[in-house]
Every structure is written in C-alpha cells, then in structure tokens.
Write an enzyme that holds these catalytic residues in place. Structure first.
Site, PDB file in Angstrom:
ATOM      1  N   TRP A   1       0.851  -1.201   0.000  1.00 46.25           N
ATOM      2  CA  TRP A   1       0.000   0.000   0.000  1.00 46.25           C
ATOM      3  C   TRP A   1       0.883   1.247   0.000  1.00 46.25           C
ATOM      4  O   TRP A   1       0.607   2.226  -0.689  1.00 46.25           O
ATOM      5  CB  TRP A   1      -0.902  -0.028   1.229  1.00 46.25           C
ATOM      6  CG  TRP A   1      -1.906   1.096   1.326  1.00 46.25           C
ATOM      7  CD1 TRP A   1      -2.319   1.920   0.322  1.00 46.25           C
ATOM      8  CD2 TRP A   1      -2.639   1.494   2.502  1.00 46.25           C
ATOM      9  NE1 TRP A   1      -3.266   2.812   0.803  1.00 46.25           N
ATOM     10  CE2 TRP A   1      -3.475   2.575   2.121  1.00 46.25           C
ATOM     11  CE3 TRP A   1      -2.674   1.038   3.810  1.00 46.25           C
ATOM     12  CZ2 TRP A   1      -4.328   3.196   3.036  1.00 46.25           C
ATOM     13  CZ3 TRP A   1      -3.527   1.661   4.710  1.00 46.25           C
ATOM     14  CH2 TRP A   1      -4.340   2.729   4.325  1.00 46.25           C
TER      15      TRP A   1
ATOM     16  N   ASP B   1       1.928  -8.588  -0.839  1.00 45.09           N
ATOM     17  CA  ASP B   1       0.503  -8.265  -0.923  1.00 45.09           C
ATOM     18  C   ASP B   1       0.326  -6.929  -1.616  1.00 45.09           C
ATOM     19  O   ASP B   1       1.055  -5.965  -1.351  1.00 45.09           O
ATOM     20  CB  ASP B   1      -0.101  -8.199   0.484  1.00 45.09           C
ATOM     21  CG  ASP B   1      -1.572  -7.837   0.454  1.00 45.09           C
ATOM     22  OD1 ASP B   1      -2.390  -8.731   0.214  1.00 45.09           O
ATOM     23  OD2 ASP B   1      -1.897  -6.642   0.656  1.00 45.09           O
TER      24      ASP B   1
ATOM     25  N   TYR C   1      -4.033   0.311  -5.500  1.00 48.81           N
ATOM     26  CA  TYR C   1      -2.830   0.948  -4.963  1.00 48.81           C
ATOM     27  C   TYR C   1      -2.137   1.697  -6.099  1.00 48.81           C
ATOM     28  O   TYR C   1      -1.404   1.132  -6.888  1.00 48.81           O
ATOM     29  CB  TYR C   1      -1.882  -0.079  -4.351  1.00 48.81           C
ATOM     30  CG  TYR C   1      -2.391  -0.766  -3.102  1.00 48.81           C
ATOM     31  CD1 TYR C   1      -3.529  -0.322  -2.438  1.00 48.81           C
ATOM     32  CD2 TYR C   1      -1.724  -1.858  -2.572  1.00 48.81           C
ATOM     33  CE1 TYR C   1      -3.991  -0.958  -1.296  1.00 48.81           C
ATOM     34  CE2 TYR C   1      -2.167  -2.491  -1.427  1.00 48.81           C
ATOM     35  CZ  TYR C   1      -3.304  -2.047  -0.794  1.00 48.81           C
ATOM     36  OH  TYR C   1      -3.751  -2.685   0.337  1.00 48.81           O
TER      37      TYR C   1
ATOM     38  N   HIS D   1     -11.711  -6.855  -1.713  1.00 47.07           N
ATOM     39  CA  HIS D   1     -11.042  -5.747  -1.037  1.00 47.07           C
ATOM     40  C   HIS D   1     -12.007  -4.961  -0.155  1.00 47.07           C
ATOM     41  O   HIS D   1     -12.576  -3.952  -0.567  1.00 47.07           O
ATOM     42  CB  HIS D   1     -10.394  -4.831  -2.072  1.00 47.07           C
ATOM     43  CG  HIS D   1      -9.347  -3.940  -1.490  1.00 47.07           C
ATOM     44  ND1 HIS D   1      -8.530  -3.166  -2.270  1.00 47.07           N
ATOM     45  CD2 HIS D   1      -8.968  -3.696  -0.203  1.00 47.07           C
ATOM     46  CE1 HIS D   1      -7.693  -2.491  -1.494  1.00 47.07           C
ATOM     47  NE2 HIS D   1      -7.957  -2.789  -0.235  1.00 47.07           N
TER      48      HIS D   1
ATOM     49  N   SER E   1     -10.380  -9.600   2.252  1.00 43.61           N
ATOM     50  CA  SER E   1      -9.756  -8.620   3.133  1.00 43.61           C
ATOM     51  C   SER E   1     -10.904  -7.894   3.812  1.00 43.61           C
ATOM     52  O   SER E   1     -11.788  -7.360   3.134  1.00 43.61           O
ATOM     53  CB  SER E   1      -8.885  -7.648   2.328  1.00 43.61           C
ATOM     54  OG  SER E   1      -8.239  -6.720   3.169  1.00 43.61           O
TER      55      SER E   1
END
Length: 329
Positions: free
Chosen positions: A21, A51, A56, A123, A154
């Site tokens: 991220w 990950d 992102y 997500h 997630s």
C-alpha cells in the site's frame, strides 16, 4: 526467515511478508524507481510473500511488483496476493458480481504479467456482500476458468471475517491485528485455526504509531491518509492509526517503550507480538525505506515475547485503547 503455511492454499510463505500500500498511494508521493527499490529490498531481506491491490496507485503497485519479479527471475519463488473490488464506483455490495470482478482480475493479470493470479482477495467490500452467495460463486467461476488459483477476503470487521469463512472457497482472510487492535485474537482466530484458514495480518504497526518513531507534532503530506483520513473521511477509519484517537495512541506508545526487549526496536516488538499468535500465517508491514524493510523482516528471527510482556501489552490496551476500539471492529 521462518515460513508458515497459508491455510489450504499450499503456499509456504515467509511469516513476515511485504505490504505494498505504501508504494501505491495514500502515503505521500512515491516514484516508480522508489517503488521498485522497495520491492527489491523485500526480496533481498528474504521475503517471498507480497501483498498488493489493484487500487494501490491505480495499478502502480502491481506494475512495479511485476517488473521486479521479471528483473530478478523469481516469479516461481514468490507468492503475490492482490485484491479486487475497491475500484467499484459506487462501491456497493450488489456490484461484487462476476462481470465486475472478472474485469478487475483481467486487469491485474495484465499488470502483474501472469496468466493466473495466485491469490485474489475481495477488497473490504460492504458487509452485505458477505451475505450474498453469488459473490463467492463468481470467484468460484473465475477459479474454474483458470484466471485465479485461490481466493480470500480482506475485511474491516471480525463479523465479516467470521461470515466469510463459512464459504468453503475462502482460503484466506486479511485483517487488521496489532497491539491496538486485539479483538481478532478472540473468536476469529479460534475459528480460522479450526477451519485451516490462512490469516494475513495488515496494518501491523498502526500506521507507524507502533514504530515508536512518530512524534506528536509530526505533519503528514496532504496525500497521506494519516492526514486526510483521521476521522474516516475517505475510507474506514480503522485503516488509519488502527482507528485509535491519535493522542491516545501516543500515550499508549509511551507506556509500551519500557517493555521493548533489548536489541529490539519497537516495530520489531510489535511484529513479534503478532507472530506469537499461532493462527497468524503472515504479517505484511509496508515501507519504502530499505532499512525498515530489512529490520521488519528480522522480527521473524526474534525470540517470542515473554508472558510478562504480553501481559503488559494487554494492560496498556485495556487502559488506553479498549473503550475506543474493541467493540467497533
């Protein structure tokens, strides 16, 4: 670096992975070479689990990962997990369907440079998505088509995690867990272990608070979520400083300092605390600083924390954190 099994996926991954991220947005500006250098540093530190997510940097992170894996020739040795769904606008549960997820998966396959994605995670969808079987049927279809090998979720909340693992195809859950977000260690970890679900821990350092290196008067760039998402203005508040009011966080960090073991940084202590929980498969701290990435990886080799230290962490959590955080996520 020690390894752990990632649920039933068959992936044997380093217990400290790398979250990207930071190199893809919401943490200030990062140029392409800095992004590549961060991925290189993770590989140099022995990390083999990375990950990412399609949002992102709108694919920036995925592209940098793909470039470095090609450059190093290590695609077969590294497990990459990506995420899909947050590009939906509006971001509503009913849009988590095959048509949309298929488009997102195809884009990630292109950006990462693979025919099949090893692990795709929903997500952080709205809670309603976990209660619509057609979402998970769409993932089953993508797996049957050979576009993905495995899938997981997630999540923001323990409730979502517990509901998700009722679906047999869900092999992993990514969740926030750290010294300021301890609730997952209760029922969820027990259920995940019972069902052999892989647990990927994100935000392990509470957006930097648990590094012990932030100061109360520190100012963050305008495009850093620690500036613009303090009250959850852009996305779930729990993603920023673990949802804890920042001044309370600094007070708790001050109390934690005296419990950091010798020859260990506070960040390493925070990561070691997470790894002391057997249900955890891997923890994914993120950074763009090679020295920090190397130090984070080294937490895998640190000795487990003492029972006394674990007790002190719990006492600090109950004094400074519990009332603000525990019931919310």
């Amino acid at each position: 670096m020690r390894h752990r099994q990632l649920g039933t996926t068959g992936f044997d991954v380093t217990e400290v992975g790398f979250g990207t991220w930071n190199i893809g947005g919401d943490w200030g500006d990062v140029d392409e070479e800095a992004g590549r250098e961060a991925v290189r540093a993770a590989l140099d530190a022995g990390i083999d689990f990375i990950d990412t997510a399609d949002v992102y940097g709108d694919g920036f992170s995925e592209q940098r990962i793909g470039e470095v894996l090609d450059e190093r020739g290590v695609r077969e040795e590294v497990t990459v997990a990506t995420k899909a769904g947050r590009r939906l606008d509006p971001h509503t549960a009913d849009r988590y369907d095959y048509e949309n997820l298929s488009k997102f998966v195809d884009r990630s396959r292109e950006y990462l440079g693979v025919e099949t994605l090893g692990l795709v995670q929903l997500h952080c969808p709205p809670t309603e998505a976990y209660y619509q079987p057609e979402t998970f049927e769409a993932l089953d279809r993508l797996r049957d088509e050979g576009k993905i090998d495995h899938y997981g979720v997630s999540v923001e909340k323990v409730e979502q995690a517990l509901k998700a693992i009722e679906y047999p195809g869900v092999e992993t859950v990514q969740i926030i867990f750290n010294m300021f977000r301890q609730r997952p260690a209760e029922l969820f970890f027990e259920e995940a272990a019972r069902r052999d679900v892989g647990v990927i821990v994100r935000v392990p350092l509470a957006s930097g608070l648990l590094t012990g290196e932030l100061s109360r008067d520190m100012e963050f760039p305008e495009n850093d979520h620690r500036n613009f998402n303090i009250e959850g203005e852009a996305f779930d508040r729990g993603e920023t400083f673990a949802g804890l009011p920042v001044e309370d966080g600094f007070d708790a960090v001050d109390e934690l300092r005296e419990h950091v073991p010798e020859e260990t940084t506070m960040a390493q202590m925070a990561l070691r605390w997470i790894l002391d929980h057997d249900a955890v498969s891997t923890v994914i701290p993120g950074s763009t600083t090679p020295e920090h990435i190397e130090a984070n990886a080294a937490a895998s080799e640190k000795a487990p924390l003492s029972n006394q230290t674990h007790g002190a962490v719990r006492d600090i959590y109950e004094e400074y954190v519990f009332d603000s955080v525990h019931h919310r996520w």
